[in-house]
Design a protein around this motif. Structure first.
Motif, PDB file in Angstrom:
ATOM      1  N   ILE A  53      68.952  51.879  20.920  1.00 50.18           N
ATOM      2  CA  ILE A  53      69.961  52.933  20.949  1.00 50.18           C
ATOM      3  C   ILE A  53      70.623  52.997  22.315  1.00 50.18           C
ATOM      4  O   ILE A  53      71.819  53.259  22.450  1.00 50.18           O
ATOM      5  CB  ILE A  53      69.305  54.291  20.601  1.00 50.18           C
ATOM      6  CG1 ILE A  53      69.082  54.385  19.095  1.00 50.18           C
ATOM      7  CG2 ILE A  53      70.172  55.461  21.063  1.00 50.18           C
ATOM      8  CD1 ILE A  53      68.424  55.649  18.653  1.00 50.18           C
ATOM      9  N   ASN A  54      69.846  52.724  23.376  1.00 50.34           N
ATOM     10  CA  ASN A  54      70.370  52.815  24.733  1.00 50.34           C
ATOM     11  C   ASN A  54      71.221  51.611  25.129  1.00 50.34           C
ATOM     12  O   ASN A  54      71.720  51.546  26.251  1.00 50.34           O
ATOM     13  CB  ASN A  54      69.203  52.938  25.713  1.00 50.34           C
ATOM     14  CG  ASN A  54      68.302  54.098  25.372  1.00 50.34           C
ATOM     15  OD1 ASN A  54      68.655  55.242  25.572  1.00 50.34           O
ATOM     16  ND2 ASN A  54      67.128  53.799  24.831  1.00 50.34           N
ATOM     17  N   ALA A  55      71.354  50.640  24.216  1.00 48.57           N
ATOM     18  CA  ALA A  55      72.095  49.430  24.554  1.00 48.57           C
ATOM     19  C   ALA A  55      73.602  49.660  24.600  1.00 48.57           C
ATOM     20  O   ALA A  55      74.332  48.817  25.107  1.00 48.57           O
ATOM     21  CB  ALA A  55      71.770  48.331  23.551  1.00 48.57           C
ATOM     22  N   ASP A  56      74.074  50.762  24.098  1.00 44.54           N
ATOM     23  CA  ASP A  56      75.507  51.062  24.088  1.00 44.54           C
ATOM     24  C   ASP A  56      75.665  52.576  24.203  1.00 44.54           C
ATOM     25  O   ASP A  56      74.991  53.334  23.492  1.00 44.54           O
ATOM     26  CB  ASP A  56      76.151  50.545  22.800  1.00 44.54           C
ATOM     27  CG  ASP A  56      77.666  50.675  22.828  1.00 44.54           C
ATOM     28  OD1 ASP A  56      78.149  51.800  22.583  1.00 44.54           O
ATOM     29  OD2 ASP A  56      78.345  49.674  23.082  1.00 44.54           O
ATOM     30  N   ASP A  57      76.565  53.013  25.072  1.00 41.81           N
ATOM     31  CA  ASP A  57      76.720  54.458  25.306  1.00 41.81           C
ATOM     32  C   ASP A  57      77.135  55.202  24.049  1.00 41.81           C
ATOM     33  O   ASP A  57      76.713  56.337  23.822  1.00 41.81           O
ATOM     34  CB  ASP A  57      77.755  54.695  26.408  1.00 41.81           C
ATOM     35  CG  ASP A  57      77.248  54.249  27.775  1.00 41.81           C
ATOM     36  OD1 ASP A  57      76.016  54.182  27.942  1.00 41.81           O
ATOM     37  OD2 ASP A  57      78.082  53.962  28.656  1.00 41.81           O
ATOM     38  N   SER A  58      77.979  54.569  23.225  1.00 45.50           N
ATOM     39  CA  SER A  58      78.436  55.265  22.017  1.00 45.50           C
ATOM     40  C   SER A  58      77.291  55.448  21.024  1.00 45.50           C
ATOM     41  O   SER A  58      77.314  56.358  20.196  1.00 45.50           O
ATOM     42  CB  SER A  58      79.595  54.506  21.367  1.00 45.50           C
ATOM     43  OG  SER A  58      79.184  53.236  20.927  1.00 45.50           O
ATOM     44  N   LEU A 116      85.144  55.635  23.231  1.00 47.73           N
ATOM     45  CA  LEU A 116      83.689  55.603  23.123  1.00 47.73           C
ATOM     46  C   LEU A 116      83.156  56.927  22.579  1.00 47.73           C
ATOM     47  O   LEU A 116      82.321  56.954  21.670  1.00 47.73           O
ATOM     48  CB  LEU A 116      83.102  55.299  24.502  1.00 47.73           C
ATOM     49  CG  LEU A 116      81.589  55.219  24.653  1.00 47.73           C
ATOM     50  CD1 LEU A 116      81.246  54.176  25.711  1.00 47.73           C
ATOM     51  CD2 LEU A 116      81.011  56.561  25.085  1.00 47.73           C
ATOM     52  N   PHE A 117      83.631  58.044  23.139  1.00 45.60           N
ATOM     53  CA  PHE A 117      83.177  59.345  22.661  1.00 45.60           C
ATOM     54  C   PHE A 117      83.623  59.597  21.229  1.00 45.60           C
ATOM     55  O   PHE A 117      82.857  60.127  20.411  1.00 45.60           O
ATOM     56  CB  PHE A 117      83.705  60.463  23.583  1.00 45.60           C
ATOM     57  CG  PHE A 117      82.797  60.780  24.713  1.00 45.60           C
ATOM     58  CD1 PHE A 117      81.791  61.731  24.589  1.00 45.60           C
ATOM     59  CD2 PHE A 117      82.917  60.115  25.925  1.00 45.60           C
ATOM     60  CE1 PHE A 117      80.933  62.011  25.630  1.00 45.60           C
ATOM     61  CE2 PHE A 117      82.071  60.388  26.981  1.00 45.60           C
ATOM     62  CZ  PHE A 117      81.073  61.339  26.845  1.00 45.60           C
ATOM     63  N   ALA A 118      84.853  59.228  20.904  1.00 40.11           N
ATOM     64  CA  ALA A 118      85.353  59.435  19.541  1.00 40.11           C
ATOM     65  C   ALA A 118      84.535  58.640  18.543  1.00 40.11           C
ATOM     66  O   ALA A 118      84.170  59.128  17.461  1.00 40.11           O
ATOM     67  CB  ALA A 118      86.824  59.043  19.462  1.00 40.11           C
ATOM     68  N   SER A 119      84.204  57.397  18.907  1.00 45.44           N
ATOM     69  CA  SER A 119      83.405  56.564  18.014  1.00 45.44           C
ATOM     70  C   SER A 119      82.040  57.183  17.751  1.00 45.44           C
ATOM     71  O   SER A 119      81.602  57.291  16.602  1.00 45.44           O
ATOM     72  CB  SER A 119      83.243  55.174  18.636  1.00 45.44           C
ATOM     73  OG  SER A 119      82.241  54.445  17.964  1.00 45.44           O
ATOM     74  N   GLY A 120      81.362  57.595  18.819  1.00 47.03           N
ATOM     75  CA  GLY A 120      80.033  58.180  18.665  1.00 47.03           C
ATOM     76  C   GLY A 120      80.055  59.469  17.865  1.00 47.03           C
ATOM     77  O   GLY A 120      79.219  59.689  16.982  1.00 47.03           O
ATOM     78  N   LEU A 121      81.016  60.335  18.151  1.00 48.94           N
ATOM     79  CA  LEU A 121      81.093  61.616  17.452  1.00 48.94           C
ATOM     80  C   LEU A 121      81.431  61.428  15.973  1.00 48.94           C
ATOM     81  O   LEU A 121      80.855  62.094  15.100  1.00 48.94           O
ATOM     82  CB  LEU A 121      82.129  62.522  18.125  1.00 48.94           C
ATOM     83  CG  LEU A 121      81.761  63.045  19.517  1.00 48.94           C
ATOM     84  CD1 LEU A 121      82.920  63.834  20.109  1.00 48.94           C
ATOM     85  CD2 LEU A 121      80.509  63.924  19.451  1.00 48.94           C
ATOM     86  N   LEU A 122      82.363  60.536  15.674  1.00 53.72           N
ATOM     87  CA  LEU A 122      82.768  60.328  14.284  1.00 53.72           C
ATOM     88  C   LEU A 122      81.638  59.726  13.450  1.00 53.72           C
ATOM     89  O   LEU A 122      81.375  60.181  12.331  1.00 53.72           O
ATOM     90  CB  LEU A 122      84.000  59.424  14.225  1.00 53.72           C
ATOM     91  CG  LEU A 122      85.331  60.058  14.658  1.00 53.72           C
ATOM     92  CD1 LEU A 122      86.428  59.012  14.742  1.00 53.72           C
ATOM     93  CD2 LEU A 122      85.730  61.176  13.690  1.00 53.72           C
TER      94      LEU A 122
END
Length: 519
Positions: A53-58, A116-122
């Motif tokens: 999970i920690n391999a990518d910020d998103s 990045l934030f949009a990807s993670g949140l969506l």
């Protein structure tokens, strides 16, 4: 004639297959496949380094968002009407697909952080909400169908594991982004299922939705526990958190350790563990006398402890075994939490949305915190010769807390018959009825007496065994096989065998034909 009958036979066979497997209810498996695809399809997260999970910020943003979404959606929908949430289903599936596409975009200079934030949140919101909505839908299935549909949904993940790692570039992104859309589409189809009635939930959180062909509650009673989260659901949530924290930590500490076992692009420990977990869950459902999460946890706990205990061993096969045990525990816990929570909701013991939201949110929280802890501990463990031994001991001690939550051995069967209890006793003679008995009670007593006499006559004339006679009594009263299993504390396979023998001896081929014998 043969030519004209063939076309009609195929749709009938397909219809029967779909009716038996409830294929549209396998949609939750596409969410599980999306999780796997996001990890294994490298085109989806081109900026990642590693496999955790920690391999990518998103991924961290998505994992955090999914925890918050599951808790919030579960509690909010648990206090609202149980009608189909079509708009939420549509929005969440589109959000997950859009977030997957955004995650595949390369760094865009100053626009990278917002993307990045949009990807993670969506992706977090979309998959979390879809998961809770699927929990509501699966709780509307009868017990027999749910016990087939939920474990079978894992086969979607297994099929994805055979295909997704091979898909490069645009093909991989498209396939992974399509998975939540397919899940949303199948969820929409379940909302159109004519066999399910979606009704209101009263202010106490009680769901009054009933399947047209199912039983309302045991003995016709409609009273249920009013709390959204009774003690068993809280305990399942805690056990899931402790298990997944340990599993997540082990996975983070072993990043890349299973690379030697990747053959032709396939992760063998994951494939073997996933398929083994599905088989073990199927055997448990079929042959366990009383399928409960607590009893299943006895099988899962050694898998988790074993994966932690093998951490310090650098031997290639120890690493392979540890990775396989992690996959086994993962698939069994994932299936078990959904299966048992939806079963509790079906029996009116918990609200489906709240139960699934809290248990799955706790599970995902364990994954998130376990991965973060494992990544933080990895440099410390590598700096000392005994570092991994210390971490393994600490994880084992931490997981030992699970046994404090494990209930003491006792008969927890609520309100039902104990092992060996006979079929429901008929009402006594009219002379023994209490003063003030109504005409309905007198008529019911006469009907029970007639049924009892008819059951005894059929059993004697057709050579039914004592247990078959007992089960015939339940069938004559219209009881379902899950009801009989719960009352007599028998496995699904045992009850099905007895019913099959009863049908053969009485020369009937359906429930209706059997009931006609008592007309």
């Amino acid at each position: 004639m043969a030519h004209s009958s063939a076309p009609g036979a195929a749709p009938g066979a397909l219809s029967r297959l779909e009716g038996a497997l409830k294929l549209r209810y396998l949609g939750i498996g596409f969410i599980w496949a999306w999780i796997y695809g996001s990890y294994e399809t490298f085109a989806v997260y081109p900026e990642r380094t590693g496999v955790g999970i920690n391999a990518d910020d998103s991924w961290i943003i998505s994992a955090t968002a999914v925890v918050v979404t599951m808790f919030a959606t579960g509690l909010l929908l648990g206090r609202r009407p149980a009608a189909p949430h079509r708009q939420l289903a549509l929005a969440s599936s589109i959000a997950a697909a859009a977030g997957t596409v955004l995650s595949a975009l390369p760094a865009l200079g100053s626009y990278y952080v917002p993307v990045l934030f949009a990807s993670g949140l969506l992706t977090g919101f979309g998959t979390g909400a879809l998961y809770v909505l699927w929990g509501q839908a699966l709780a509307r299935l009868d017990a027999e169908s749910a016990e087939v549909a939920i474990p079978s949904a894992s086969l979607v993940t297994f099929a994805g594991a055979l295909v997704l790692p091979y898909l490069p570039g645009l093909a991989g992104v498209t396939a992974t982004a399509t998975l939540p859309l397919l899940s949303g589409l199948l969820l929409w189809l379940t909302y159109r299922d004519p066999a399910v009635i979606w009704e209101e939930i009263d202010p106490r959180g009680r769901s009054d939705a009933r399947r047209v062909s199912g039983e309302s509650t045991r003995d016709g009673r409609s009273e249920v526990v009013s709390a959204l989260l009774p003690a068993p659901i809280v305990r399942i949530s805690a056990l899931a958190f402790l298990s997944y924290f340990t599993v997540g930590c082990c996975g983070a500490l072993q990043q890349g350790a299973d690379d030697p076992f990747t053959v032709l692009g396939l992760d063998l420990p994951t494939l073997i563990g996933s398929l083994g977990g599905i088989i073990l869950m199927a055997c448990f459902v079929l042959f366990a006398a009383r399928p409960r999460f607590d009893s299943l946890f006895r099988l899962i706990a050694p898998l988790v402890v074993g994966s932690a205990a093998l951490l310090p061993w650098a031997d290639l096969w120890a690493v392979f075994l540890s990775a396989t045990l992690v996959s086994l525990a993962d698939i069994m816990l994932t299936i078990a939490t959904v299966l048992f929570v939806t079963d509790a909701a079906r029996r009116g013991l918990v609200n489906a949305a709240a139960g699934v939201g809290i248990t799955q949110g706790s599970l995902q929280l364990g994954v998130l915190l376990g991965n973060i802890t494992g990544s933080a501990a990895s440099p410390l463990a590598a700096a000392s010769p005994t570092g991994l031994f210390s971490v393994a001991l600490g994880l084992t001690a931490f997981f030992a807390l699970a046994w404090l939550l494990y209930p003491a051995e006792r008969d927890r069967h609520e309100g039902g018959a104990r092992r060996g209890t006979a079929a429901p006793k008929p009402v006594g003679p009219i002379s023994e009825l209490p003063i003030g008995s109504t005409a309905e009670a007198i008529a019911e007593g006469g009907r029970e007496s007639t049924l009892e006499t008819a059951c005894n006559a059929l059993a004697e004339s057709h050579g039914l065994s004592g247990r078959e006679r007992e089960i015939l009594g339940y069938l004559a009263r219209g009881r379902s096989q899950p009801y009989i299993r719960e009352e007599l504390v028998l496995s699904k396979n045992t009850v099905a065998s007895h019913v099959k023998h009863i049908y053969q001896k009485l020369d009937v081929h359906s429930r209706q034909e059997l009931l006609d014998l008592f007309e």
